[in-house]
Design a protein around this motif. Structure first.
Motif, PDB file in Angstrom:
ATOM      1  N   VAL A 614      -1.891  -6.507  11.480  1.00  0.00           N
ATOM      2  CA  VAL A 614      -2.455  -5.591  10.468  1.00  0.00           C
ATOM      3  C   VAL A 614      -3.879  -6.023  10.118  1.00  0.00           C
ATOM      4  CG1 VAL A 614      -2.188  -4.669   8.127  1.00  0.00           C
ATOM      5  CG2 VAL A 614      -0.166  -5.055   9.553  1.00  0.00           C
ATOM      6  N   LEU A 618      -7.125  -3.678  10.295  1.00  0.00           N
ATOM      7  CA  LEU A 618      -7.971  -3.409   9.128  1.00  0.00           C
ATOM      8  C   LEU A 618      -9.413  -3.811   9.394  1.00  0.00           C
ATOM      9  CD1 LEU A 618      -5.732  -4.427   6.063  1.00  0.00           C
ATOM     10  CD2 LEU A 618      -6.306  -2.141   6.881  1.00  0.00           C
ATOM     11  N   PHE A 625      -7.982  -7.714   4.657  1.00  0.00           N
ATOM     12  CA  PHE A 625      -6.559  -7.869   4.382  1.00  0.00           C
ATOM     13  C   PHE A 625      -6.416  -8.796   3.183  1.00  0.00           C
ATOM     14  CE2 PHE A 625      -2.387  -9.667   4.890  1.00  0.00           C
ATOM     15  CZ  PHE A 625      -1.628  -8.591   5.332  1.00  0.00           C
ATOM     16  N   GLU A 626      -5.537  -8.451   2.283  1.00  0.00           N
ATOM     17  CA  GLU A 626      -5.331  -9.270   1.092  1.00  0.00           C
ATOM     18  C   GLU A 626      -4.377 -10.425   1.452  1.00  0.00           C
ATOM     19  OE1 GLU A 626      -6.734  -8.765  -1.906  1.00  0.00           O
ATOM     20  OE2 GLU A 626      -5.642 -10.426  -2.846  1.00  0.00           O
ATOM     21  N   ASN A 628      -1.925 -13.635   1.055  1.00  0.00           N
ATOM     22  CA  ASN A 628      -0.900 -13.970   0.071  1.00  0.00           C
ATOM     23  C   ASN A 628      -0.283 -15.329   0.357  1.00  0.00           C
ATOM     24  OD1 ASN A 628      -0.412 -11.919  -1.989  1.00  0.00           O
ATOM     25  ND2 ASN A 628      -0.126 -10.544  -0.219  1.00  0.00           N
ATOM     26  N   PRO A 644       6.953  -0.853  -5.616  1.00  0.00           N
ATOM     27  CA  PRO A 644       7.035   0.524  -5.131  1.00  0.00           C
ATOM     28  C   PRO A 644       6.809   0.614  -3.629  1.00  0.00           C
ATOM     29  CG  PRO A 644       5.011   0.163  -6.370  1.00  0.00           C
ATOM     30  CD  PRO A 644       5.832  -1.063  -6.542  1.00  0.00           C
ATOM     31  N   ASN A 645       7.147   1.758  -3.099  1.00  0.00           N
ATOM     32  CA  ASN A 645       6.829   2.042  -1.699  1.00  0.00           C
ATOM     33  C   ASN A 645       5.339   1.902  -1.480  1.00  0.00           C
ATOM     34  OD1 ASN A 645       9.125   2.785  -0.145  1.00  0.00           O
ATOM     35  ND2 ASN A 645       9.409   4.438  -1.608  1.00  0.00           N
ATOM     36  N   ALA A 647       3.605  -0.680  -1.367  1.00  0.00           N
ATOM     37  CA  ALA A 647       2.960  -1.781  -2.083  1.00  0.00           C
ATOM     38  C   ALA A 647       2.614  -2.928  -1.140  1.00  0.00           C
ATOM     39  CB  ALA A 647       3.876  -2.278  -3.188  1.00  0.00           C
ATOM     40  N   LYS A 649       5.434  -4.689   0.699  1.00  0.00           N
ATOM     41  CA  LYS A 649       6.585  -5.595   0.837  1.00  0.00           C
ATOM     42  C   LYS A 649       6.870  -5.908   2.303  1.00  0.00           C
ATOM     43  CE  LYS A 649       9.400  -2.721  -1.184  1.00  0.00           C
ATOM     44  NZ  LYS A 649       8.436  -1.645  -1.415  1.00  0.00           N
ATOM     45  N   SER A 650       6.993  -4.852   3.097  1.00  0.00           N
ATOM     46  CA  SER A 650       7.354  -5.064   4.506  1.00  0.00           C
ATOM     47  C   SER A 650       6.296  -5.901   5.219  1.00  0.00           C
ATOM     48  CB  SER A 650       7.495  -3.724   5.225  1.00  0.00           C
ATOM     49  OG  SER A 650       8.489  -2.962   4.611  1.00  0.00           O
TER      50      SER A 650
HETATM   51  P1  ADP Z   1       6.143  -1.320   1.546  1.00  0.00           P
HETATM   52  O1  ADP Z   1       7.031  -1.996   2.512  1.00  0.00           O
HETATM   53  O2  ADP Z   1       6.101  -2.006   0.226  1.00  0.00           O
HETATM   54  O3  ADP Z   1       6.448   0.130   1.393  1.00  0.00           O
HETATM   55  P2  ADP Z   1       4.097  -1.770   3.502  1.00  0.00           P
HETATM   56  O4  ADP Z   1       4.258  -3.211   3.741  1.00  0.00           O
HETATM   57  O5  ADP Z   1       4.663  -0.850   4.509  1.00  0.00           O
HETATM   58  O6  ADP Z   1       4.643  -1.382   2.076  1.00  0.00           O
HETATM   59  O7  ADP Z   1       2.543  -1.524   3.322  1.00  0.00           O
HETATM   60  C1  ADP Z   1       1.982  -0.263   3.257  1.00  0.00           C
HETATM   61  C2  ADP Z   1       0.546  -0.304   3.748  1.00  0.00           C
HETATM   62  O8  ADP Z   1      -0.263  -1.089   2.896  1.00  0.00           O
HETATM   63  C3  ADP Z   1       0.422  -0.993   5.098  1.00  0.00           C
HETATM   64  O9  ADP Z   1       0.488  -0.043   6.128  1.00  0.00           O
HETATM   65  C4  ADP Z   1      -0.938  -1.652   5.056  1.00  0.00           C
HETATM   66  O10 ADP Z   1      -1.922  -0.806   5.622  1.00  0.00           O
HETATM   67  C5  ADP Z   1      -1.217  -1.831   3.617  1.00  0.00           C
HETATM   68  N1  ADP Z   1      -1.079  -3.254   3.273  1.00  0.00           N
HETATM   69  C6  ADP Z   1       0.068  -3.921   3.098  1.00  0.00           C
HETATM   70  N2  ADP Z   1      -0.162  -5.211   2.772  1.00  0.00           N
HETATM   71  C7  ADP Z   1      -1.499  -5.354   2.754  1.00  0.00           C
HETATM   72  C8  ADP Z   1      -2.366  -6.462   2.457  1.00  0.00           C
HETATM   73  N3  ADP Z   1      -1.876  -7.659   2.142  1.00  0.00           N
HETATM   74  N4  ADP Z   1      -3.708  -6.252   2.507  1.00  0.00           N
HETATM   75  C9  ADP Z   1      -4.194  -5.034   2.835  1.00  0.00           C
HETATM   76  N5  ADP Z   1      -3.430  -3.972   3.110  1.00  0.00           N
HETATM   77  C10 ADP Z   1      -2.092  -4.109   3.066  1.00  0.00           C
END
Ligand code: ADP
Ligand code: MG
Length: 835
Positions: A614, A618, A625-626, A628, A644-645, A647, A649-650
C-alpha cells in the motif's frame, strides 16, 4: 464444415483408413494423452480431436482430411519450421505434445507403404527445457502427488499422510513434503506448478477438490502402478549418492519423488540432474495454508497478478538464480532462528557497505542465469548459445570476485550466510571458453559460427581448403564469362540441384558442348561441367570435414563443462546468495526498511510500521502512508480492533502479518524499529468472501476457515481474523464471534488481531486476560468523516456506518430514513446492536 466431425475414440479401431492414416491411428493410440504432431513432408498435421483443440487454442484454421465412417476427419497443420512457437504456446496452456517425425526420406525409403515415422520427442509444460518456453526466470515446476498412506501419529491416531514432490527440471530444484491432515495444509500446493500428476484412482477424489479448482487444466493422471515402494529412477538419478540424498525422507515422499523422476525420465529419455531434495516439514517451516497465502497476496494478488504482491514489492534481484532463491524463501518460510539470523547478517553486511553494494549489483547483473544453460548442457541439448552463456557467467563472476576480494570489509567482517561464499572460479576453463568460442553464438549449430579462427590448426586447414574451393568457384565463373563472352553467366547453388552454371536463354548459342544441361527454365538454363563438379565436390568435402571438426571441438568443450558441473552449481549457489542478500539490502536502503530483532519470545513490537504494497501504491500517487506502532506482548497478546469501515483496520493487521512473513524470510521490514517473536504458523482470514464456485456461502466459508484455525493454531501461532462472523444474523454472529474470542484467548493463547463491528465485544476487556482494545482514529469535520489511519488504544464509540454510506454516495432520501430509524433504535436501546 458441413459434416459432423469424426472423433478419435469412435474410430480408432476402424480398419478402413489409408495406410498413412492407419499409421497415425496406431501412433496416437500409443500416446493417448498428448497432442500428436504428425509429420507430413514439410508440415506437422493434427487430426481428429487434437486438431479441434489445437485450432481452437491457437486460432488456426480447421480443415478436414478424408473421412471416417462417412464423417469428416478434422485436420489442422503448420509448417515444421514454424512449429516451435506454436508448440510453446500449447505448452503454456498446459497441453502435452508428441512429435512424430519422418525417419526416412522418399530417397532412402525401402518397401512399399507410408514413410517410416517415429515419436522422437514428448514435450510437457513441467519438463520443458527450451529457452523460448522458459522466458521467465521464475521456477517452472512439475508436481506429483502420491496416494496417501495411513500412518499412526505420535498420539496413536491413524491419519492419512500425503506425499508431494515438486521439481524444476530446468534447474534441478527439488522439494519434498509429507503432509498430515488435509491437503489444504500442504505448503507445496501453492507453488504454482505448471503440470501436476496425480494417481489415476484419485483424479475425481473429493479430497483433491482444492487442487482441481486451483489448477484447472494442468492436472493429469499417472497410472497408479507408477507409485512404487522401490526407487530405481531415483537411484539412477543420484547414483551412489542415493542413500545420502534421501535418508531423511519418509516412504510416501520417496514414492512421490520416484514417480516424478520416473515420469521425467520417460518423457525426456534422459535422467535429469537433480539437486538434493529439500524437506518442507512443519518442524522447521512456518505453515501457511492456502487461504492465508491467497489472502495476504504474497506471490499472487487476489486478482491473479504478480504485481501488487509482497514478493513484487521486495524483489530487486538481478539474476535468474537469485530471483528463484528469493521466491523459494517466500514460499517456504523458515522457522529456524539461526538460519534467519544468518540471512539477516548477510543483508546487514550490504546495508553497512552501500558503495560496495552498488558496484556488486552492477557486476552481478551480467551473470544472468547459470542453472538453465547448464541443465540443458547436462541433458544433452546444449546449444552454442548456452555454452556462451556459461562462459559469460564465468567472466562476470570473476569480476564479482575481483570487486569483493579487493575489499577489506569483505575479508574481515562476519557476513552470516555469505560466509560460505568461496568465490572460487575456474579460470582455466573460463580462459579456454573465451579463447575458443566466438563472442556471439547462435542458437543452433552453424558452420563457422561457433569456434574462432586461429585456435585449432586442423580446423583452420579445413577452413582454408573450403575457402580455396570457394575462390575456385569464383575463378571458374570469371573464366567462363571471359572465354565464352557471356557477361551475365553465373555460378550458383541451391538445395535441389547443387552447384550449377546459369546462362540466360539469349546466350544459349554460346554454350559449349561440354556444358551438361541440368534444368531448363523459361528465362535461363542451368548447366554443370566436370570442372565445376570437381570443385563442388571439394567444397562440400572440406565443409563437411570442417563441420565435423568444429562440432568435435564444441563437443569437447561441452564435456569439459559437464565435468565441472559441481563448480558451476557452486557458482550458481553463490551468485544466488549474493543476489538475494544484496537485493534485499538495496530495497531496505531505498525504502527505509530495517532488519527486525528476532526472538523466540511471544512478542510483536513494531515502531513506525507500514504496509509495503500500500505504501508503494500511495507513493506513486504522491501520498504518504501513515505509519503505526504495535506493542503486543504476554499481557496483551489479543488485540480487538474496532473502528468504522475504511478506517484502516485491515491494512494495519495485514501490514503486521506481512512483517511476520518478512521476518521469516530473513528480510528487512517496513518499520523504524521492530522486535518480532517467531511463529510456527500464520493464519489470516477475512470475513465475507464467497466461494460460490465451491458451493459454499459466505458464512459457511467463514465458519469452515475459522474452524480450521481453532483446530490448528498453537500458542506460538499468529492469527488474524478480520471481521469474521458477519454473514449471519446479528445475534448469532455476535455470539459466535464472542465464543471464538474466548476460545482463542483461553484455550490457545496465540497472538491475535481480531477486528469486528460488534462493539459489544469490547466489553470483554478486563474480563479476559490478554485482551486489549485498539481502534483507528477518525474525526468528523463539517459533517464529514476524516480518516486519520492512526491506531491507538481504546474502543470505537460508534460505527459511523451512515457517514461511510454518505461518502459512498447513497441517495439523501435513503440516508435520511436510515438516520431516523437509527435514532429510534438507539433510543429504544433495542436488542439489536449497531450494524
Ligand atoms: P478497514 O478495514 O478499516 O475498512 P482498510 O484497511 O481497508 O479499512 O483501509 C481503507 C483504505 O484506507 C485503504 O485502501 C488505504 O488506501 C487507506 N489506508 C489504510 N491505512 C492507511 C494508512 N496507514 N495510511 C494511509 N492510508 C491508509
Ligand atoms: Mg477491512
Amino acid at each position: 464444415m458441413t459434416n459432423k466431425n469424426a472423433s478419435f475414440e469412435d474410430f480408432k479401431e476402424d480398419a478402413s483408413f489409408t495406410p498413412a492414416m492407419a499409421q497415425y491411428v496406431e501412433t496416437k493410440k500409443a500416446h493417448p494423452d498428448t497432442l500428436l504432431f504428425f509429420q507430413m513432408g514439410d508440415f506437422f498435421e493434427l487430426f481428429f480431436d487434437d486438431a479441434v483443440q489445437v485450432a481452437r487454442a491457437l486460432n488456426l484454421t480447421l480443415t478436414r482430411r478424408g473421412k471416417a465412417g462417412g464423417q469428416d476427419i478434422p485436420m489442422c497443420g503448420m509448417p515444421t519450421h514454424a512449429s516451435e512457437s506454436y508448440i510453446n504456446r500449447l505448452l503454456g496452456k498446459g497441453f502435452k505434445v508428441a512429435l512424430c517425425v519422418q525417419t526416412e526420406t522418399p530417397e532412402t525409403k525401402g518397401k512399399a507403404g507410408p514413410l517410416k515415422r517415429e515419436v522422437t520427442k514428448v514435450l510437457t509444460p513441467g519438463t520443458a527445457l527450451n529457452e523460448q518456453f522458459l522466458h521467465s526466470p521464475q521456477n517452472n515446476f512439475l508436481m506429483v502427488l502420491a496416494p496417501p498412506m495411513r500412518v499412526r501419529n505420535k498420539d496413536g491416531e491413524r491419519r492419512d499422510v500425503w506425499g508431494i514432490a515438486l521439481v524444476d527440471v530446468s534447474t534441478g530444484d527439488f522439494f519434498l513434503e509429507a503432509c498430515e491432515g488435509g491437503l489444504e495444509c500442504a505448503q507445496l500446493l501453492t507453488w504454482n506448478p505448471k503440470e501436476i500428476l496425480v494417481p489415476f484412482d484419485l483424479l475425481e477424489d473429493e479430497r483433491l477438490h482444492l487442487l482441481r479448482t486451483l489448477y484447472k487444466g494442468v492436472l493429469r493422471s499417472l497410472a497408479s502402478a507408477r507409485f512404487k515402494k522401490i526407487f530405481p529412477s531415483l537411484e539412477r538419478a543420484y547414483g551412489p549418492l542415493f542413500p545420502m540424498m534421501l535418508e531423511n525422507f519418509s516412504e510416501v515422499e520417496k514414492t512421490a519423488a520416484e514417480a516424478l523422476v520416473d515420469y521425467v525420465e520417460t518423457t525426456l529419455q534422459e535422467v535429469p540432474f537433480l539437486k538434493k531434495p529439500q524437506a518442507l516439514s512443519r518442524e522447521n517451516h512456518v505453515s501457511l495454508d492456502c487461504a492465508t497465502r491467497k489472502n495476504l497476496e504474497i506471490m499472487t494478488s487476489l486478482s491473479g497478478e504478480s504485481a501488487h504482491t509482497l514478493f513484487y514489492a521486495m524483489d530487486a534481484t538481478v539474476t535468474g538464480v537469485g530471483k528463484r532463491l528469493l521466491a523459494q524463501r517466500f514460499q517456504a518460510l523458515s522457522g529456524e532462528i539461526k538460519i534467519l539470523q544468518a540471512r539477516q547478517q548477510a543483508v546487514s553486511f550490504w546495508m553497512t557497505h552501500p558503495k560496495l553494494l552498488h558496484v556488486l549489483r552492477a557486476k552481478l547483473a551480467d551473470v544472468l542465469d547459470i542453472e538453465r544453460p547448464l541443465q540443458r548442457l547436462l541433458m544433452g541439448s546444449a546449444s552454442p548459445k548456452d555454452l556462451g552463456a556459461l562462459r559469460d557467467a564465468l567472466i562476470a563472476f570473476s569480476c564479482v570476485k575481483k570487486v569483493l576480494e579487493n575489499e577489506d570489509a569483505w575479508q574481515q567482517l562476519p557476513r552470516g550466510e555469505l560466509d560460505t561464499v568461496t568465490l572460487h572460479t575456474d579460470d582455466v576453463l573460463c580462459a579456454t571458453l573465451q579463447k575458443l568460442l566466438h563472442e556471439l553464438l547462435p542458437r543452433t549449430f552453424e558452420l563457422g559460427a561457433v569456434i574462432k579462427e586461429g585456435v585449432d590448426a586442423q580446423l583452420d586447414a579445413l577452413r582454408e581448403g573450403s575457402g580455396r574451393a570457394k575462390k575456385g568457384v569464383q575463378d571458374l565463373e570469371r573464366y567462363y564469362r571471359e572465354t565464352l563472352g557471356i557477361p551475365t553467366l553465373k555460378v550458383k547453388t541451391n538445395n535441389m540441384i547443387g552447384f550449377h552454371i546459369e546462362v540466360a536463354t539469349r546466350y544459349k548459342a554460346q554454350v559449349p558442348e561440354n556444358f551438361l544441361l541440368k534444368q531448363g527454365l523459361a528465362q535461363s538454363s542451368r548447366y554443370t561441367t566436370e570442372e565445376l563438379q570437381d570443385i563442388a565436390h571439394q567444397l562440400s568435402h572440406s565443409d563437411e570435414e570442417a563441420r565435423v571438426c568444429e562440432q568435435k571441438i564444441f563437443d569437447t568443450l561441452v564435456q569439459r563443462v559437464q565435468q565441472s558441473k559441481n563448480a558451476f552449481m557452486t557458482i550458481a549457489r553463490e551468485v544466488a546468495l549474493l543476489d538475494v542478500s544484496s537485493s534485499l539490502a538495496h530495497v531496505a536502503l531505498e525504502k527505509q526498511y530495517i532488519l527486525p530483532v528476532l526472538t523466540q519470545d511471544r512478542v510483536f513490537e513494531v515502531q513506525g510500521g507500514r504496509h509495503p504494497v500500500v505504501e508503494n501504491a500511495l507513493l506513486l500517487q504522491g501520498k504518504t502512508f501513515e505509519a503505526n506502532d504495535c506493542g503486543m506482548g504476554h499481557h496483551n497478546f489479543f488485540w480487538l480492533m474496532t473502528g468504522p469501515n475504511m478506517a484502516g483496520k485491515s491494512t494495519y493487521m495485514r501490514q503486521n502479518a506481512l512483517m511476520i512473513i518478512l521476518a521469516h524470510v530473513g528480510a528487512p521490514v517496513p518499520a523504524t524499529d521492530a522486535t518480532i517473536g517467531l511463529v510456527d504458523a500464520l493464519f489470516s482470514r477475512v470475513g465475507a468472501s464467497d466461494d460460490l464456485a465451491r458451493g459454499h456461502s459466505t458464512f459457511m466459508v467463514e465458519m469452515l476457515e475459522t474452524a480450521a484455525i481453532l483446530h490448528q493454531a498453537t500458542p506460538n501461532s499468529f492469527v488474524i481474523l478480520d471481521e469474521v462472523g458477519r454473514g449471519t444474523s446479528t445475534h448469532d454472529g455476535l455470539a459466535i464471534a464472542g465464543a471464538c474470542v474466548s476460545y482463542l484467548i483461553q484455550h490457545i493463547g496465540c497472538r491475535t488481531f481480531f477486528s469486528t463491528h460488534y462493539l459489544e465485544l469490547t466489553e470483554k476487556e478486563g474480563l479476559l486476560t490478554g485482551l486489549e482494545c485498539h481502534t483507528l482514529k477518525v474525526e468528523t469535520w463539517e459533517n464529514q468523516l476524516v480518516f486519520l489511519h492512526s491506531v491507538h488504544k481504546g474502543k470505537a464509540k460508534r460505527s459511523y456506518g451512515l457517514e461511510v454510506a454518505r461518502l459512498a454516495g447513497l441517495p439523501d432520501t435513503v440516508l435520511q430514513e436510515a438516520s431516523r430509524t437509527l435514532e429510534k433504535l438507539e433510543y429504544d436501546k433495542g436488542p439489536n446492536p449497531p450494524a
